[in-house]
Design a protein around this motif. Structure first.
Motif, PDB file in Angstrom:
ATOM      1  N   UNK A 146       0.657  -6.628  10.423  1.00 41.02           N
ATOM      2  CA  UNK A 146       0.971  -7.428   9.244  1.00 41.02           C
ATOM      3  C   UNK A 146      -0.043  -7.325   8.130  1.00 41.02           C
ATOM      4  N   UNK A 147      -0.870  -6.257   8.116  1.00 39.43           N
ATOM      5  CA  UNK A 147      -1.826  -6.109   7.013  1.00 39.43           C
ATOM      6  C   UNK A 147      -1.064  -5.624   5.776  1.00 39.43           C
ATOM      7  N   UNK A 148      -1.306  -6.264   4.605  1.00 36.34           N
ATOM      8  CA  UNK A 148      -0.569  -5.852   3.398  1.00 36.34           C
ATOM      9  C   UNK A 148      -0.786  -4.365   3.083  1.00 36.34           C
ATOM     10  N   UNK A 149       0.318  -3.612   3.020  1.00 34.00           N
ATOM     11  CA  UNK A 149       0.222  -2.156   2.885  1.00 34.00           C
ATOM     12  C   UNK A 149      -0.351  -1.734   1.534  1.00 34.00           C
ATOM     13  N   UNK A 150      -0.032  -2.499   0.486  1.00 35.38           N
ATOM     14  CA  UNK A 150      -0.565  -2.156  -0.839  1.00 35.38           C
ATOM     15  C   UNK A 150      -2.086  -2.155  -0.849  1.00 35.38           C
ATOM     16  N   UNK A 151      -2.695  -3.032  -0.090  1.00 35.87           N
ATOM     17  CA  UNK A 151      -4.166  -3.085  -0.012  1.00 35.87           C
ATOM     18  C   UNK A 151      -4.657  -1.886   0.802  1.00 35.87           C
ATOM     19  N   UNK A 152      -3.954  -1.614   1.899  1.00 35.87           N
ATOM     20  CA  UNK A 152      -4.361  -0.498   2.767  1.00 35.87           C
ATOM     21  C   UNK A 152      -4.343   0.839   2.025  1.00 35.87           C
ATOM     22  N   UNK A 153      -3.385   1.007   1.106  1.00 38.49           N
ATOM     23  CA  UNK A 153      -3.235   2.299   0.435  1.00 38.49           C
ATOM     24  C   UNK A 153      -4.198   2.476  -0.745  1.00 38.49           C
ATOM     25  N   UNK A 154      -5.087   1.511  -0.938  1.00 42.34           N
ATOM     26  CA  UNK A 154      -6.066   1.635  -2.029  1.00 42.34           C
ATOM     27  C   UNK A 154      -7.476   1.396  -1.483  1.00 42.34           C
ATOM     28  N   UNK A 155      -7.919   2.214  -0.522  1.00 44.71           N
ATOM     29  CA  UNK A 155      -9.266   2.016   0.018  1.00 44.71           C
ATOM     30  C   UNK A 155     -10.326   2.367  -1.036  1.00 44.71           C
ATOM     31  N   UNK A 156     -11.503   1.752  -0.895  1.00 47.75           N
ATOM     32  CA  UNK A 156     -12.556   1.994  -1.888  1.00 47.75           C
ATOM     33  C   UNK A 156     -12.982   3.459  -1.908  1.00 47.75           C
ATOM     34  N   UNK A 157     -12.909   4.104  -0.729  1.00 43.04           N
ATOM     35  CA  UNK A 157     -13.365   5.503  -0.646  1.00 43.04           C
ATOM     36  C   UNK A 157     -12.160   6.469  -0.615  1.00 43.04           C
ATOM     37  N   UNK A 158     -11.174   6.204  -1.449  1.00 41.77           N
ATOM     38  CA  UNK A 158      -9.948   7.015  -1.429  1.00 41.77           C
ATOM     39  C   UNK A 158     -10.250   8.522  -1.511  1.00 41.77           C
ATOM     40  N   UNK A 159     -11.278   8.886  -2.282  1.00 45.15           N
ATOM     41  CA  UNK A 159     -11.623  10.310  -2.439  1.00 45.15           C
ATOM     42  C   UNK A 159     -11.980  10.958  -1.112  1.00 45.15           C
ATOM     43  N   UNK A 160     -12.442  10.138  -0.167  1.00 47.62           N
ATOM     44  CA  UNK A 160     -12.866  10.710   1.124  1.00 47.62           C
ATOM     45  C   UNK A 160     -11.739  10.694   2.164  1.00 47.62           C
ATOM     46  N   UNK A 161     -10.613  10.108   1.795  1.00 48.97           N
ATOM     47  CA  UNK A 161      -9.490  10.017   2.746  1.00 48.97           C
ATOM     48  C   UNK A 161      -8.582  11.237   2.556  1.00 48.97           C
TER      49      UNK A 161
END
Ligand code: SF4
Ligand code: SF4
Length: 437
Positions: free
Chosen positions: A140-155
């Motif tokens: 139940x973690x909000x997906x919109x938050x999950x898809x914007x991690x702080x280190x997106x460049x490293x994902x």
């Protein structure tokens, strides 16, 4: 003394029976009930804030609860009808507010429901937030938050969790068999807008037809891999899944993004494709209904907010007196206090067992066999932790990495003395938390 070795030892775990009785049961749509009870707490984080009142007329897809904070998600009306009022009910996560709606049976779709305009990562994330999507595997973690991690460049990798390692549940399996194209389309969108190079779909070996189908659908797609996981519980646990599919170990206390991964449940990925096409927010859910006290085991698509008793009735009713109703699987699911509780977004199964199956055997003394240690996918020593809890040794409980327990239940399952080992682990975690750790 601490015997901690490695965070994840995915070759171990528990060889649980699969009982996938409903794997060939095509999903049937349940008619909309007369009244729905839509919870404002269907996700991890702040509850949504109800934005309707008694007497309001609503259509399918109208926002009835706005996100209550950064980690939160909006809630939409799953039905057309009239708001009967706001109420409070007791769920497993405490008292929650519900919007009660009397349905009109027409299922009129809101004029606000239209496919979102998405051009880049920011608009994609906003669309996902607006859709009300949360982790549908149970977290139940909000997906919109999950898809914007702080280190997106490293994902660089999307890991799709299609393990469905809990006994009985086949809702994710049916997602792949009935909506495999949506899963691939949703994965392509996540890959594109998060600029990822790899998509790995992890499926347990006990689902050969799903493996074949997803392999066929992803043939020739750059960066797509279908990974066959051993049928050893709990392959669907995030850290275990990441290690199995990528060989990477998520450090203690870190998120998957720390090792370049984002993990999404397979039904969540399928929903992304459907939402981007239609703009219909998350208002229905596929759930498996099974157990020896329900007349007809089925996979059912229901509107969110449907009372469980209505679903059981749709499945032919009780075949014997229910001893226990579990939301989720028998390993990690939660026993419910009754059948008048409504469906929430994270639900994927309701298991109804008669008194005999629901009665736990009497526990006997620990024989120090260490089977619980061998079975623990996190490399913990439950038997040592239980002893340290008995003497309230905070330092030793910390040294034994008690907080890493994910309450998967493997230790209880393998214990020959039938001891409630996982329950003791939960108590140890609570004790540490209360002690300020
Ligand atoms: S419940 Fe906790 S201690 Fe038991 S096997 Fe699972 S992770 Fe290990
Ligand atoms: S499996 Fe059960 S009996 Fe064996 S060491 Fe663990 S708690 Fe004791």
């Amino acid at each position: 003394m601490a015997v901690f070795k490695k965070l994840v030892r995915s070759a171990e775990g528990a060889h649980v029976p699969h009982y996938k009785n409903t794997e060939n049961c095509e999903t049937v749509k349940m008619p909309v009930p007369k009244r729905v009870f839509v919870s404002m707490s269907q996700h991890i984080g702040a509850p949504a804030k109800a934005c309707v009142k008694k007497g309001d007329v609503v259509a399918v897809g109208d926002v009835i609860g706005t996100a209550g904070g950064f980690i939160s998600a909006p809630v939409h009306s799953p039905v057309s009808g009239k708001v009967f009022g706001l109420d409070e009910i007791r769920l497993s996560n405490g008292k929650v507010q519900v919007v009660v709606i009397d349905t009109d049976g027409l299922q009129t779709v809101s004029e606000n429901v239209k496919a979102p305009e998405v051009t880049d990562h920011a608009s994609f994330v906003q669309a996902i937030k607006d859709s009300g999507l949360v982790g549908l595997g149970g977290a139940g973690f909000p997906t919109g938050v999950k898809l914007a991690p702080q280190n997106l460049d490293e994902v660089d990798t999307l890991v799709i969790n299609a393990a469905e390692c809990e006994p009985f549940i086949t809702a994710d399996y049916r997602e792949m068999m009935e909506c495999g194209e949506d899963v691939v389309e949703g994965a392509k969108l996540v890959k594109q807008y998060l600029n990822l190079s790899k998509v790995i779909i992890g499926i347990e070996a006990n689902k050969p037809q799903a493996i074949a189908k997803m392999t066929e659908l992803t043939k020739g797609l750059e960066g797509f891999v279908v990974s066959t996981l051993p049928s050893v519980y709990p392959q669907g646990a995030e850290k275990v899944l990441i290690e199995q599919t990528t060989g990477k170990e998520v450090p203690k206390g870190a998120l998957p993004a720390a090792v370049g991964c984002i993990v999404m449940n397979v039904a969540s990925v399928g929903f992304v494709a459907r939402y981007m096409k239609t703009g219909m927010p998350l208002v229905t859910k596929r759930v498996t209904v099974d157990g020896d006290a329900v007349a007809e085991a089925k996979n059912v698509e229901v509107v969110i907010g449907t009372p469980i008793k209505d679903i059981i009735e749709f499945c032919g009713g009780y075949s014997q007196e229910a001893g226990k109703i579990i939301s989720g699987g028998p390993m990690m699911g939660q026993a419910l206090t009754g059948d008048d509780i409504p469906v929430v977004k994270q639900n994927n199964a309701f298991l109804v067992f008669g008194k005999e199956k629901a009665t736990l055997p009497d526990a006997t003394a620990c024989i120090r066999c260490a089977r619980c240690v061998s079975a623990c996918p996190m490399g913990l020593a439950p038997v040592e932790i239980a002893l340290s809890l008995e003497v309230k040794d905070v330092e030793e409980l910390k040294a034994l990495h008690t907080d890493l327990c994910m309450e998967c239940g493997s230790c209880s399952f393998v214990c020959p003395a039938k001891r409630p080992v996982a329950q003791t682990m939960k108590e140890a975690k609570d004790f540490l938390r209360k002690a300020g750790n």
